[in-house]
Design a protein around this motif. Structure first.
Motif, PDB file in Angstrom:
ATOM      1  N   LEU A 212       6.945 -17.090  27.330  1.00  0.00           N
ATOM      2  CA  LEU A 212       8.350 -17.331  27.017  1.00  0.00           C
ATOM      3  C   LEU A 212       8.783 -18.693  27.556  1.00  0.00           C
ATOM      4  CD1 LEU A 212       9.637 -13.741  27.850  1.00  0.00           C
ATOM      5  CD2 LEU A 212       8.714 -14.630  25.694  1.00  0.00           C
ATOM      6  N   ILE A 213       9.188 -19.591  26.650  1.00  0.00           N
ATOM      7  CA  ILE A 213       9.468 -20.981  26.997  1.00  0.00           C
ATOM      8  C   ILE A 213      10.899 -21.349  26.622  1.00  0.00           C
ATOM      9  CG2 ILE A 213       8.743 -23.373  26.711  1.00  0.00           C
ATOM     10  CD1 ILE A 213       6.008 -22.391  25.830  1.00  0.00           C
ATOM     11  N   PRO A 214      11.811 -21.423  27.594  1.00  0.00           N
ATOM     12  CA  PRO A 214      13.149 -21.968  27.308  1.00  0.00           C
ATOM     13  C   PRO A 214      13.062 -23.488  27.312  1.00  0.00           C
ATOM     14  CG  PRO A 214      12.998 -21.340  29.602  1.00  0.00           C
ATOM     15  CD  PRO A 214      11.678 -20.988  28.984  1.00  0.00           C
ATOM     16  N   SER A 215      13.856 -24.133  26.455  1.00  0.00           N
ATOM     17  CA  SER A 215      13.713 -25.587  26.362  1.00  0.00           C
ATOM     18  C   SER A 215      15.032 -26.251  26.000  1.00  0.00           C
ATOM     19  CB  SER A 215      12.659 -25.951  25.314  1.00  0.00           C
ATOM     20  OG  SER A 215      12.402 -27.343  25.301  1.00  0.00           O
ATOM     21  N   PHE A 216      15.219 -27.450  26.542  1.00  0.00           N
ATOM     22  CA  PHE A 216      16.335 -28.300  26.152  1.00  0.00           C
ATOM     23  C   PHE A 216      15.909 -29.758  26.294  1.00  0.00           C
ATOM     24  CE2 PHE A 216      20.107 -30.859  27.358  1.00  0.00           C
ATOM     25  CZ  PHE A 216      20.763 -30.798  26.131  1.00  0.00           C
ATOM     26  N   ASN A 217      15.861 -30.471  25.190  1.00  0.00           N
ATOM     27  CA  ASN A 217      15.489 -31.894  25.162  1.00  0.00           C
ATOM     28  C   ASN A 217      14.169 -32.168  25.889  1.00  0.00           C
ATOM     29  OD1 ASN A 217      17.692 -32.556  23.621  1.00  0.00           O
ATOM     30  ND2 ASN A 217      18.876 -33.462  25.292  1.00  0.00           N
ATOM     31  N   ARG A 218      13.149 -31.425  25.500  1.00  0.00           N
ATOM     32  CA  ARG A 218      11.821 -31.597  26.087  1.00  0.00           C
ATOM     33  C   ARG A 218      10.784 -31.942  25.015  1.00  0.00           C
ATOM     34  NH1 ARG A 218      14.102 -32.113  30.231  1.00  0.00           N
ATOM     35  NH2 ARG A 218      13.990 -30.834  32.111  1.00  0.00           N
ATOM     36  N   ALA A 219      11.217 -32.621  23.963  1.00  0.00           N
ATOM     37  CA  ALA A 219      10.292 -32.960  22.875  1.00  0.00           C
ATOM     38  C   ALA A 219       9.090 -33.755  23.377  1.00  0.00           C
ATOM     39  CB  ALA A 219      11.020 -33.750  21.791  1.00  0.00           C
TER      40      ALA A 219
ATOM     41  N   GLY B 253      19.746 -25.880  21.896  1.00  0.00           N
ATOM     42  CA  GLY B 253      20.537 -26.929  21.258  1.00  0.00           C
ATOM     43  C   GLY B 253      20.066 -28.343  21.523  1.00  0.00           C
ATOM     44  N   SER B 254      18.765 -28.568  21.530  1.00  0.00           N
ATOM     45  CA  SER B 254      18.224 -29.905  21.803  1.00  0.00           C
ATOM     46  C   SER B 254      18.698 -30.928  20.778  1.00  0.00           C
ATOM     47  CB  SER B 254      16.692 -29.872  21.801  1.00  0.00           C
ATOM     48  OG  SER B 254      16.189 -29.112  22.879  1.00  0.00           O
ATOM     49  N   THR B 255      18.809 -32.173  21.247  1.00  0.00           N
ATOM     50  CA  THR B 255      19.244 -33.275  20.385  1.00  0.00           C
ATOM     51  C   THR B 255      18.196 -34.385  20.307  1.00  0.00           C
ATOM     52  OG1 THR B 255      20.377 -34.316  22.264  1.00  0.00           O
ATOM     53  CG2 THR B 255      21.683 -32.821  20.886  1.00  0.00           C
ATOM     54  N   ASP B 256      16.965 -34.076  20.706  1.00  0.00           N
ATOM     55  CA  ASP B 256      15.929 -35.114  20.812  1.00  0.00           C
ATOM     56  C   ASP B 256      14.802 -34.965  19.801  1.00  0.00           C
ATOM     57  OD1 ASP B 256      14.762 -32.825  21.773  1.00  0.00           O
ATOM     58  OD2 ASP B 256      13.829 -33.782  23.514  1.00  0.00           O
ATOM     59  N   GLY B 257      15.019 -34.202  18.747  1.00  0.00           N
ATOM     60  CA  GLY B 257      13.962 -34.047  17.753  1.00  0.00           C
ATOM     61  C   GLY B 257      13.022 -32.898  18.023  1.00  0.00           C
ATOM     62  N   THR B 258      13.403 -31.983  18.889  1.00  0.00           N
ATOM     63  CA  THR B 258      12.549 -30.829  19.193  1.00  0.00           C
ATOM     64  C   THR B 258      12.200 -30.015  17.944  1.00  0.00           C
ATOM     65  OG1 THR B 258      13.244 -30.637  21.509  1.00  0.00           O
ATOM     66  CG2 THR B 258      12.438 -28.635  20.446  1.00  0.00           C
ATOM     67  N   PRO B 259      13.151 -29.751  17.029  1.00  0.00           N
ATOM     68  CA  PRO B 259      12.779 -28.982  15.829  1.00  0.00           C
ATOM     69  C   PRO B 259      11.656 -29.635  15.027  1.00  0.00           C
ATOM     70  CG  PRO B 259      15.159 -29.073  16.049  1.00  0.00           C
ATOM     71  CD  PRO B 259      14.606 -30.018  17.065  1.00  0.00           C
ATOM     72  N   GLN B 260      11.673 -30.955  14.937  1.00  0.00           N
ATOM     73  CA  GLN B 260      10.631 -31.657  14.193  1.00  0.00           C
ATOM     74  C   GLN B 260       9.276 -31.522  14.900  1.00  0.00           C
ATOM     75  OE1 GLN B 260      13.652 -32.953  14.901  1.00  0.00           O
ATOM     76  NE2 GLN B 260      14.523 -32.890  12.833  1.00  0.00           N
ATOM     77  N   ILE B 261       9.303 -31.607  16.217  1.00  0.00           N
ATOM     78  CA  ILE B 261       8.063 -31.435  16.984  1.00  0.00           C
ATOM     79  C   ILE B 261       7.502 -30.035  16.784  1.00  0.00           C
ATOM     80  CG2 ILE B 261       7.121 -31.269  19.319  1.00  0.00           C
ATOM     81  CD1 ILE B 261       7.495 -34.125  18.423  1.00  0.00           C
ATOM     82  N   MET B 262       8.359 -29.029  16.848  1.00  0.00           N
ATOM     83  CA  MET B 262       7.900 -27.644  16.722  1.00  0.00           C
ATOM     84  C   MET B 262       7.378 -27.340  15.324  1.00  0.00           C
ATOM     85  SD  MET B 262       7.997 -26.309  19.641  1.00  0.00           S
ATOM     86  CE  MET B 262       7.460 -24.715  19.011  1.00  0.00           C
TER      87      MET B 262
END
Length: 304
Positions: free
Chosen positions: A7-14, A40-49
């Motif tokens: 289980l990995i919580p994340s925020f702006n860790r792309a 709610g990351s704003t650093d492109g995390t969705p693209q990385i995932m």
């Protein structure tokens, strides 16, 4: 084989997530699922995932809350494994982490497992081994070492627990800012535990994750005392075991506030002058008074 939910919580860790997830995919124990909850990351995390294709990886995104304990509880709700292994999105695991933890729990019929941790910098330099003082002990009393001796093993990435115990504890306390130390202590007192001396957790230190070490942050000390009060209220510990720990944490919390408000000399004067002369109850009252009334005129009052 029993499934483990990572289980990995994340925020702006792309910039760190790919390496963190890779350390899970390399595990010798392969019966796992990986769930990443993006706050709610704003650093492109969705693209990385979106680059990960392993069907065992699940990515969820929510609006920003900034509440780490709540994110961890939500991750547990999303998971299906019989064991839960929490991993911060900038940390790494040794390749045998899951295998050794699940094996130890099964062998010792334990519900909760901790292992040693090594801190490292973004340049790859090791800075501290958390359990170095425990290496030579034939038997490690985790309750004593963590609560009384303040051995720092309570990192989020070190928490490996059965779902049964997690549910019994109602997960992380969402009223807390961190919650790691609190969960670990409650788990140690409510479930059978085991400890692995091998450094299976690699804790990354960088300028955006140092809040727990910030000398101007009183919250960790206040949370430590809240945990102690929970254990006292449940009759799991007695006051004479922890009175000095409560006083120390209150003292450090007050000094943190003094630093933050720029009146360090006033705080030091007050506590250095009185800490060895007051009873426990008097010290408790003094700390509460200090925290509630601290203001711009505090230093002039204490320097008379």
């Amino acid at each position: 084989m029993e499934k483990i939910s990572v289980l990995i919580p994340s925020f702006n860790r792309a910039g760190y997530l790919p390496e963190t997830i890779a350390s899970v995919l390399r595990q010798s124990y392969q019966e796992f699922e990986i769930i990443v909850l993006d706050d709610g990351s704003t650093d492109g995390t969705p693209q990385i995932m979106s680059l990960f294709t392993d069907p065992r990886i699940y990515y969820h995104r929510r609006q920003r809350t900034g509440l780490l304990p709540r994110l961890r509880n939500q991750l547990a709700e999303l998971s299906t494994g019989s064991f839960l292994a929490f991993l911060d999105s900038d940390d790494l695991w040794h390749e045998k982490k899951l295998e050794m933890c699940i094996t130890a729990c099964k062998t010792e019929q334990a519900e909760f497992c901790l292992s040693d941790c090594v801190e490292f910098t973004t340049q790859g330099q090791s800075t501290k081994t958390a359990g170095a003082s425990l290496r030579q002990q034939s038997h490690v009393d985790l309750k004593k070492e963590i609560l009384i001796n303040n051995v720092t093993l309570t990192y989020g990435s070190n928490i490996f627990t059965s779902r049964k115990l997690f549910n019994q504890l109602n997960g992380f306390d969402e009223n807390m800012f961190h919650g790691d130390h609190d969960f670990v202590c409650r788990a140690l007192w409510h479930g059978k535990n085991c400890y692995l001396r091998e450094p299976l957790n690699l804790i990354r230190r960088h300028d955006k994750n140092m809040s727990s070490d910030n000398l101007n942050d009183e919250r960790p000390y206040e949370e430590y005392n809240t945990t102690i009060l929970k254990l006292l209220g449940s009759g799991l510990i007695v006051m004479n075991e922890v009175a000095h720990i409560i006083t120390k944490n209150n003292y450090l919390a007050a000094l943190s506030i003094a630093r933050k408000k720029g009146n360090l000399s006033g705080g030091r004067y007050l506590f250095d002058k009185t800490k060895n002369k007051l009873s426990f109850n008097e010290m408790q009252y003094l700390v509460k008074f200090f925290i509630k009334t601290f203001g711009s005129n505090f230093q002039s009052r204490t320097s008379r």
